[in-house]
Design a protein around this motif. Structure first.
Motif, PDB file in Angstrom:
ATOM      1  N   MET A  61       0.459  -1.666  -0.028  1.00 53.71           N
ATOM      2  CA  MET A  61      -0.225  -0.046   0.204  1.00 53.71           C
ATOM      3  C   MET A  61       1.089   1.495  -0.035  1.00 53.71           C
ATOM      4  SD  MET A  61      -2.693  -0.985   2.838  1.00 53.71           S
ATOM      5  CE  MET A  61      -3.854   0.279   2.081  1.00 53.71           C
ATOM      6  N   ASN A  62       0.411   2.112  -1.157  1.00 55.15           N
ATOM      7  CA  ASN A  62       1.597   3.309  -1.023  1.00 55.15           C
ATOM      8  C   ASN A  62       0.620   4.391  -0.723  1.00 55.15           C
ATOM      9  OD1 ASN A  62       3.055   5.130  -1.629  1.00 55.15           O
ATOM     10  ND2 ASN A  62       3.887   5.118  -3.789  1.00 55.15           N
ATOM     11  N   PHE A  63       0.722   4.935   0.093  1.00 56.66           N
ATOM     12  CA  PHE A  63      -0.433   6.238   0.473  1.00 56.66           C
ATOM     13  C   PHE A  63      -0.256   7.212   0.170  1.00 56.66           C
ATOM     14  CE2 PHE A  63      -0.863   2.283   3.975  1.00 56.66           C
ATOM     15  CZ  PHE A  63      -1.793   2.890   3.517  1.00 56.66           C
ATOM     16  N   GLU A  64       1.212   7.555  -0.908  1.00 56.86           N
ATOM     17  CA  GLU A  64       0.945   8.488  -1.915  1.00 56.86           C
ATOM     18  C   GLU A  64      -0.502   8.540  -2.892  1.00 56.86           C
ATOM     19  OE1 GLU A  64       4.125  11.489  -1.533  1.00 56.86           O
ATOM     20  OE2 GLU A  64       2.910  10.562   0.082  1.00 56.86           O
ATOM     21  N   SER A  65      -0.307   7.009  -3.133  1.00 58.22           N
ATOM     22  CA  SER A  65      -1.334   6.837  -3.947  1.00 58.22           C
ATOM     23  C   SER A  65      -2.691   8.023  -3.986  1.00 58.22           C
ATOM     24  CB  SER A  65      -1.829   5.930  -4.276  1.00 58.22           C
ATOM     25  OG  SER A  65      -3.089   5.363  -4.897  1.00 58.22           O
ATOM     26  N   TYR A  66      -2.837   8.014  -5.052  1.00 60.29           N
ATOM     27  CA  TYR A  66      -4.552   9.591  -5.130  1.00 60.29           C
ATOM     28  C   TYR A  66      -5.619   7.907  -4.326  1.00 60.29           C
ATOM     29  CZ  TYR A  66      -7.747  12.909  -6.228  1.00 60.29           C
ATOM     30  OH  TYR A  66      -8.705  13.355  -6.467  1.00 60.29           O
ATOM     31  N   ASP A  67      -6.034   7.439  -4.629  1.00 56.66           N
ATOM     32  CA  ASP A  67      -6.797   5.922  -5.025  1.00 56.66           C
ATOM     33  C   ASP A  67      -6.601   6.046  -3.371  1.00 56.66           C
ATOM     34  OD1 ASP A  67      -7.298   5.543  -7.394  1.00 56.66           O
ATOM     35  OD2 ASP A  67      -5.849   3.840  -7.254  1.00 56.66           O
TER      36      ASP A  67
END
Length: 439
Positions: A61-67
């Motif tokens: 999980m990459n929390f820079e992702s807009y999703d």
């Protein structure tokens, strides 16, 4: 990270992660934005797959992702829970997790509820604050990541280090690019001093305009997301003046390697006209300046180094020094110049010592100063850094504090021009570039 670029090895950090694999400790990779933390997680995932771990055992999980921008600790927990495979060990990777409020509660629940191995990155030391430690005290290990070393810089930019026999005996190093062009180590080092060690520069190439654009983006992201946004997430409003923050950044960048106090920062900014005086001059208090400086330290933009009194055997509370995490960012902020090259070289050596696992302090002996005392559990060394050892008065100045040290630990002077003597009464004189290239 550019998805089209093949992942470059960062073996020093990857080996640390592998060393803690499958322990109950939560692995936390910290460091300034864009220094390679996300790529390190991907390298770890590749290692897992190469050693038999199935893709479905890995959750990323990459929390820079807009999703994922609106995820809460509860929704993160649910997302992971839905992907847990019964009776299989799971490997959980969370990039920039500090953006999720109360993330530590979810991580603690994963530890308790599932058979899992957890890896986290964060771009702010707030991640490791006291609120965090109450949940995972003693159950985490921090791996501190830095921009590229000189050796890594050469590797990322596809330079090879080749050793050939010299016509006069001994060995000679050459730096060869992918087109077969050959350079001296000093030429390659000058490029490193110019562009710095942010990994993303390898994507745009050694082009000054493109590199400065990339560095501007990193600077803006650190200031806006990791300092201003962090204050909002804390529900505090202590850092309210973006202009003051930038001026403190410029002051610290301009004064790397100088003895600095927070009260002197405010006074200097006022005296040099860097703060708008208006009809009623407003001098920021030392307390206010300290809050801004602490935020810069928490975002890994600057690092503070304390002074240690060798005779009193204690750390001194006054007049530490600050070094900037990357010389390329400093060049973006201040422009390219040579007037304080000695301090820039100190900056490079300081971070190389950190990479090599040393705890580092400034040494004080009587009224003299030693640039660095570098200590590990097994080793201690005293290091001076200067541009050249060829001038007699400079030699005397650099050797004097080392000569006063009564113990027998290794004493070294690093310089770009060491001169003909390899040692002075047991004090080694080494070429700084060669030292950076040592394994």
């Amino acid at each position: 990270m550019n998805p089209s670029r093949k992942l470059k090895k960062r073996d020093r950090y990857l080996e640390k992660l592998i060393g803690f694999q499958d322990t109950e400790l939560v692995k936390i990779v910290t460091g300034i934005r864009r220094c390679g933390k996300s790529s390190l997680l991907k390298l770890m995932i590749l290692h897992l797959k190469e050693t038999g771990v199935l893709a479905e055992q890995i959750v990323e999980m990459n929390f820079e992702s807009y999703d994922l921008r609106n995820m809460t600790a509860d929704s993160v927990y649910q997302y992971v829970k839905e992907r847990i495979i019964d009776r299989k060990r799971m490997y959980l990777f969370f990039d920039e997790l500090q953006r999720v409020d109360k993330w530590e509660e979810a991580v603690n629940a994963f530890r308790v509820d599932f058979d899992c191995d957890i890896y986290i990155t964060g771009s702010n030391a707030y991640l490791l604050s006291s609120e965090y430690s109450t949940y995972l005290s003693g159950r985490c290990v921090e791996i501190k990541m830095l921009p590229l070393s000189f050796q890594e810089f050469l590797d990322f930019h596809d330079f090879d280090i080749r050793e050939t026999s010299s016509a006069f005996g001994g060995m000679r190093r050459q730096i060869v690019d992918k087109n077969g062009e050959s350079y001296t180590p000093r030429e390659a080092f000058d490029a490193y001093m110019h562009f710095g060690g942010m990994p993303g520069i390898a994507d745009v190439g050694l082009d000054q305009e493109k590199a400065l654009s990339l560095l501007e983006g990193i600077y803006s992201t650190v200031v806006m997301r990791d300092i201003i946004d962090r204050e909002k997430r804390r529900g505090q409003s202590r850092i309210t003046e973006a202009t003051l923050l930038r001026k403190i950044i410029l002051f610290l960048a301009d004064n790397i390697g100088n003895n600095v106090s927070t009260s002197s920062i405010g006074n200097t900014l006022m005296n040099e006209g860097l703060l708008e005086k208006g009809s009623r001059p407003k001098l920021p208090s030392a307390h206010t300046v300290q809050i801004y400086v602490d935020a810069l330290l928490e975002s890994y933009f600057f690092y503070e180094i304390k002074r240690f009194d060798l005779k009193g055997k204690e750390y001194l509370r006054t007049l530490g020094k600050y070094y900037i995490v990357d010389i390329g960012i400093r060049n973006y902020l201040l422009g390219f110049r040579n007037r304080d090259r000695g301090h820039v070289l100190e900056n490079v050596v300081y971070f190389e010592l950190l990479r090599r696992g040393y705890d580092v302090a400034i040494g004080k002996i009587d009224q003299l100063e030693i640039d660095f005392i570098a200590i590990t559990a097994k080793d201690k060394r005293y290091i001076q850094v200067t541009e050249s050892m060829q001038n007699e008065s400079v030699r005397e100045r650099e050797l004097a504090p080392l000569q006063k040290i009564p113990d027998s630990y290794e004493k070294i002077v690093l310089s770009l021009e060491p001169g003909l003597d390899v040692s002075y009464d047991g004090i080694q004189s080494l070429n700084l570039v060669d030292w950076l290239l040592m394994k």
